[in-house]
Design a protein around this motif. Structure first.
Motif, PDB file in Angstrom:
ATOM      1  N   GLN A 157       7.552  -2.265  -0.870  1.00 45.32           N
ATOM      2  CA  GLN A 157       6.307  -3.009  -0.982  1.00 45.32           C
ATOM      3  C   GLN A 157       5.131  -2.215  -0.398  1.00 45.32           C
ATOM      4  N   GLY A 158       5.393  -1.504   0.703  1.00 45.79           N
ATOM      5  CA  GLY A 158       4.359  -0.663   1.293  1.00 45.79           C
ATOM      6  C   GLY A 158       3.961   0.458   0.354  1.00 45.79           C
ATOM      7  N   SER A 159       4.958   1.037  -0.338  1.00 46.14           N
ATOM      8  CA  SER A 159       4.671   2.089  -1.312  1.00 46.14           C
ATOM      9  C   SER A 159       3.834   1.551  -2.466  1.00 46.14           C
ATOM     10  N   VAL A 160       4.202   0.381  -2.969  1.00 44.17           N
ATOM     11  CA  VAL A 160       3.467  -0.224  -4.078  1.00 44.17           C
ATOM     12  C   VAL A 160       2.044  -0.572  -3.640  1.00 44.17           C
ATOM     13  N   TYR A 161       1.898  -1.107  -2.426  1.00 45.14           N
ATOM     14  CA  TYR A 161       0.580  -1.462  -1.914  1.00 45.14           C
ATOM     15  C   TYR A 161      -0.325  -0.235  -1.865  1.00 45.14           C
ATOM     16  N   LEU A 162       0.149   0.853  -1.224  1.00 46.46           N
ATOM     17  CA  LEU A 162      -0.688   2.049  -1.097  1.00 46.46           C
ATOM     18  C   LEU A 162      -0.945   2.709  -2.454  1.00 46.46           C
ATOM     19  N   ALA A 163       0.062   2.735  -3.331  1.00 45.03           N
ATOM     20  CA  ALA A 163      -0.139   3.305  -4.672  1.00 45.03           C
ATOM     21  C   ALA A 163      -1.166   2.472  -5.440  1.00 45.03           C
ATOM     22  N   GLY A 164      -1.072   1.146  -5.323  1.00 46.28           N
ATOM     23  CA  GLY A 164      -2.033   0.270  -5.990  1.00 46.28           C
ATOM     24  C   GLY A 164      -3.446   0.470  -5.462  1.00 46.28           C
ATOM     25  N   MET A 165      -3.578   0.605  -4.153  1.00 46.19           N
ATOM     26  CA  MET A 165      -4.901   0.843  -3.559  1.00 46.19           C
ATOM     27  C   MET A 165      -5.479   2.168  -4.048  1.00 46.19           C
ATOM     28  N   PHE A 166      -4.645   3.192  -4.097  1.00 48.47           N
ATOM     29  CA  PHE A 166      -5.101   4.506  -4.549  1.00 48.47           C
ATOM     30  C   PHE A 166      -5.468   4.470  -6.032  1.00 48.47           C
ATOM     31  N   LEU A 167      -4.619   3.860  -6.856  1.00 43.52           N
ATOM     32  CA  LEU A 167      -4.902   3.785  -8.292  1.00 43.52           C
ATOM     33  C   LEU A 167      -6.170   2.987  -8.577  1.00 43.52           C
ATOM     34  N   LEU A 168      -6.389   1.916  -7.821  1.00 46.13           N
ATOM     35  CA  LEU A 168      -7.608   1.137  -8.013  1.00 46.13           C
ATOM     36  C   LEU A 168      -8.844   1.958  -7.620  1.00 46.13           C
ATOM     37  N   LEU A 169      -8.713   2.761  -6.567  1.00 44.84           N
ATOM     38  CA  LEU A 169      -9.823   3.639  -6.178  1.00 44.84           C
ATOM     39  C   LEU A 169     -10.117   4.661  -7.267  1.00 44.84           C
ATOM     40  N   VAL A 170      -9.056   5.228  -7.855  1.00 47.36           N
ATOM     41  CA  VAL A 170      -9.237   6.178  -8.958  1.00 47.36           C
ATOM     42  C   VAL A 170      -9.881   5.469 -10.150  1.00 47.36           C
ATOM     43  N   ALA A 171      -9.412   4.258 -10.472  1.00 43.07           N
ATOM     44  CA  ALA A 171      -9.981   3.506 -11.597  1.00 43.07           C
ATOM     45  C   ALA A 171     -11.461   3.211 -11.363  1.00 43.07           C
TER      46      ALA A 171
END
Length: 143
Positions: free
Chosen positions: A25-39
């Motif tokens: 869940q921590g991996s998904v959270y940080l990946a989601g935060m990073f992907l949203l920043l890229v988007a």
């Protein structure tokens, strides 16, 4: 708690300060935060000023969310002692490097017949002294 949960992360012990990922869940959270920043960066027709504002708000949100997680991480007494000793040693090492850097800078400038020292180094050293003094004063008054 904002979004991230403390159970998803652990205390970072060997690679600096902050948290390390403990669960998927921590991996998904940080990946989601990073992907949203890229988007957010890929939004077309967005001015540089608006892009900077959006990025600043997003990064501030992430920092606040992670600070909340770090604050709520559960540690036993032994982990508190280990962390305190590690923080003390890190502070001593940083103070030593700052003092050496200040000495080198003052010597270099003196050889050029100038009196200048980087104010950030002086502020960092002064802040360390102030925090240590206030902490010692507070702890002595409590006992």
């Amino acid at each position: 708690m904002i979004i991230a949960k403390p159970e998803w992360f652990g205390r970072r012990k060997y690679t600096g300060w902050g948290v390390s990922i403990k669960t998927w869940q921590g991996s998904v959270y940080l990946a989601g935060m990073f992907l949203l920043l890229v988007a957010l960066q890929l939004i077309p027709d967005l001015s540089t000023e608006n892009r900077l504002i959006i990025t600043g708000v997003w990064v501030a949100f992430l920092i606040i969310d992670m600070a909340d997680v770090m604050w709520k991480l559960k540690k036993d007494e032994r982990e508190h002692i280990h962390e305190s000793i590690a923080e003390r040693n890190a502070a001593w090492a940083m103070m030593f490097v700052l003092v050496i850097g200040l000495f080198i800078e003052l010597t270099y400038n003196a050889l050029q017949q100038k009196l200048y020292a980087n104010p950030f180094i002086i502020i960092a050293l002064a802040a360390g002294i102030i925090v240590k003094s206030v902490t010692n004063y507070k702890l002595e008054r409590e006992n």
